[in-house]
Design an enzyme around this catalytic site. Sequence first.
Site: not given
Ligand code: PGA
Length: 256
Positions: A73, A142, A144, A149
């Site tokens: 992404d 959450n 995702h 999302e």
């Molecule tokens: P993080 O983010 O590795 O910074 O915890 C993971 C994500 O949001 O997919």
Amino acid sequence: MLDFGNINIYVFDSAEEIGVKAAMLLSETIKENHKSNVCFATGGSPVGMYKELIKLYNEKAVDFSGIRAFNLDEYYPIQKSNSQSYDYFMKDNLFNHINIDFNNQFIPNGETKDVDKECKDYDKLIEENGGIDFQILGIGTNGHIGFNEPSKSFKANTHLVELAESTINANSRFFDSMEEVPKYGITMGIKSIMMSKRIILIAYGENKAEAIYKAFFEDVTPEMPASILQFHRNVTVLLDKGAAKLVEEKFKARNK
Ligand code: PGA
């Protein structure tokens, strides 16, 4: 290892150990197939893995010159030169320190004026190259994966997404102010992720424990996007004790 059929869960004492294991798994894949298609992830979770990959590269234990590097992404809109863009992140944390061929480095273009075309072109590129061999994932609190999302339905293809408030809050730690955090992203959809041959999901910290538990032990639902991984054949989940807290309780209960 906690064995739940198609899902193997490893629990480590530290994020460093997760990084070592994840880097080993990817370097084994690249040794088997020099031309592997690897889809990388950004965020804090894979940083230890990337440090370890640089170390392995410096020890001449792995050669990245043949791989195709994709990314999950990118923020939208964002300039590649912005130090918060995911393109910048990948170069800074990994690609500038190893021998990938930059002609084979692909990430959704956060600078595009034509988002629809960009999304279609990105899917086509992945498909024409035979899909992803090795997919690296983090997970949001959450649930995702990428910027997929929580929503009413799983989105198959690469698409523009309005970031969830929890994502904007979590990502604001990298920006000077909340206002600067982009509110949209372009993300690979669930289809390319699910069609990848192997998936490694990395999570550490107790704030991920609930998402991990819900993703792998409760219903498969687009409200918890990572839960779709229950339907994948080859998922390896690398956790520290914090992120594994609820899963370990479940495993102990099951084996009583
Ligand atoms: P993080 O983010 O590795 O910074 O915890 C993971 C994500 O949001 O997919």
